[in-house]
Design an enzyme around this catalytic site. Sequence first.
Site, PDB file in Angstrom:
ATOM      1  N   HIS A  92       1.808  30.829   7.533  1.00  0.00           N
ATOM      2  CA  HIS A  92       1.304  29.495   7.889  1.00  0.00           C
ATOM      3  C   HIS A  92      -0.168  29.374   7.492  1.00  0.00           C
ATOM      4  O   HIS A  92      -0.925  30.354   7.603  1.00  0.00           O
ATOM      5  CB  HIS A  92       1.472  29.244   9.394  1.00  0.00           C
ATOM      6  CG  HIS A  92       1.258  27.810   9.751  1.00  0.00           C
ATOM      7  ND1 HIS A  92       0.010  27.256   9.892  1.00  0.00           N
ATOM      8  CD2 HIS A  92       2.141  26.796   9.949  1.00  0.00           C
ATOM      9  CE1 HIS A  92       0.134  25.963  10.182  1.00  0.00           C
ATOM     10  NE2 HIS A  92       1.425  25.661  10.223  1.00  0.00           N
ATOM     11  N   GLU A 163       3.389  22.558   3.069  1.00  0.00           N
ATOM     12  CA  GLU A 163       2.494  21.973   4.068  1.00  0.00           C
ATOM     13  C   GLU A 163       1.096  21.833   3.462  1.00  0.00           C
ATOM     14  O   GLU A 163       0.291  22.785   3.538  1.00  0.00           O
ATOM     15  CB  GLU A 163       2.400  22.873   5.304  1.00  0.00           C
ATOM     16  CG  GLU A 163       3.685  22.982   6.081  1.00  0.00           C
ATOM     17  CD  GLU A 163       3.427  23.276   7.555  1.00  0.00           C
ATOM     18  OE1 GLU A 163       3.836  22.457   8.386  1.00  0.00           O
ATOM     19  OE2 GLU A 163       2.792  24.300   7.876  1.00  0.00           O
TER      20      GLU A 163
HETATM   21  P1  13P Z   1       1.302  18.699  12.402  1.00  0.00           P
HETATM   22  O1  13P Z   1       2.714  18.179  12.465  1.00  0.00           O
HETATM   23  O2  13P Z   1       0.570  18.655  13.687  1.00  0.00           O
HETATM   24  O3  13P Z   1       0.557  18.082  11.262  1.00  0.00           O
HETATM   25  O4  13P Z   1       1.411  20.270  12.071  1.00  0.00           O
HETATM   26  C1  13P Z   1       2.134  20.660  10.968  1.00  0.00           C
HETATM   27  C2  13P Z   1       2.275  22.137  10.970  1.00  0.00           C
HETATM   28  O5  13P Z   1       1.322  22.861  10.778  1.00  0.00           O
HETATM   29  C3  13P Z   1       3.610  22.686  11.248  1.00  0.00           C
HETATM   30  O6  13P Z   1       3.667  24.031  10.927  1.00  0.00           O
END
Ligand code: 13P
Length: 252
Positions: A92, A163
């Site tokens: 992550h 992401e």
């Molecule tokens: P948000 O949905 O708060 O933007 O976070 C995304 C995230 O990091 C999920 O792993």
Amino acid sequence: MLPLIVANWKMQLSDADAVTVAGEVAGSPIADAELVLCPSFTALSRVAEAVRGSAIALGAQDCAADTRGALTGEVSSEDLRALGCRYVLVGHSERRQRLGETDAMIGKKLRATTAAGLCPILCVGESFEERTEGKREAILTRQLDVLRGLSLVGTQQLCVAYEPVWAIGTGHAAAPSDAAQAHAFIVDTVREVAGAAVADRVRVLYGGSVSPENVAAFLAEQHVAGVLVGTASQSAARLRAIVAAAGRDRRI
Ligand code: 13P
């Protein structure tokens, strides 16, 4: 295949709150979507208990790079599996940026995860600076190289979560069409580094300010197999609304 909704609760909920939210979500029907809850390590067994008998799956937010060893404070993927986890988030961006995780560490964690029979959710994505410098594809290529030579056994699956760092926790999600471009690039890169057998089985999720209002637009895009949700997954009502919207979209 049903859309995959993964709730990453990060370190935001107390264990007691995690159990409450899990129980509330498990108490309502989940049609047309697969739901995975990723609480913190300390809440895993109580959340597993809260969702027992429902279709909800369990995931962890991280795991150790080795399955056993003298690694104080680490958590083995084998133990996560024994606790009932089926998924593990790996790499992550918060761990990359704030805890110094490198691609080498992430590659080892990925293999520890698959060795334990779990499905890794490899998180990738560019920062705002990298994006404005036109480096998105170069960054994704580097981050996906940990998949080189990966083989999956039996029915084992692989997830990659795109992401973009600038979209995480900001309320500014990527445009669905822009995410779809990144997803197509990810699938092509997985094919290149891990081969067609892995690429055919990869599910690419979008993460970054996903909400009940925008989830359907992401899932309508090609190569968007699901979503990884932070903030909006921390309330049972919002999470249920995301699952409902995801299911509705697929029925159209
Ligand atoms: P948000 O949905 O708060 O933007 O976070 C995304 C995230 O990091 C999920 O792993």
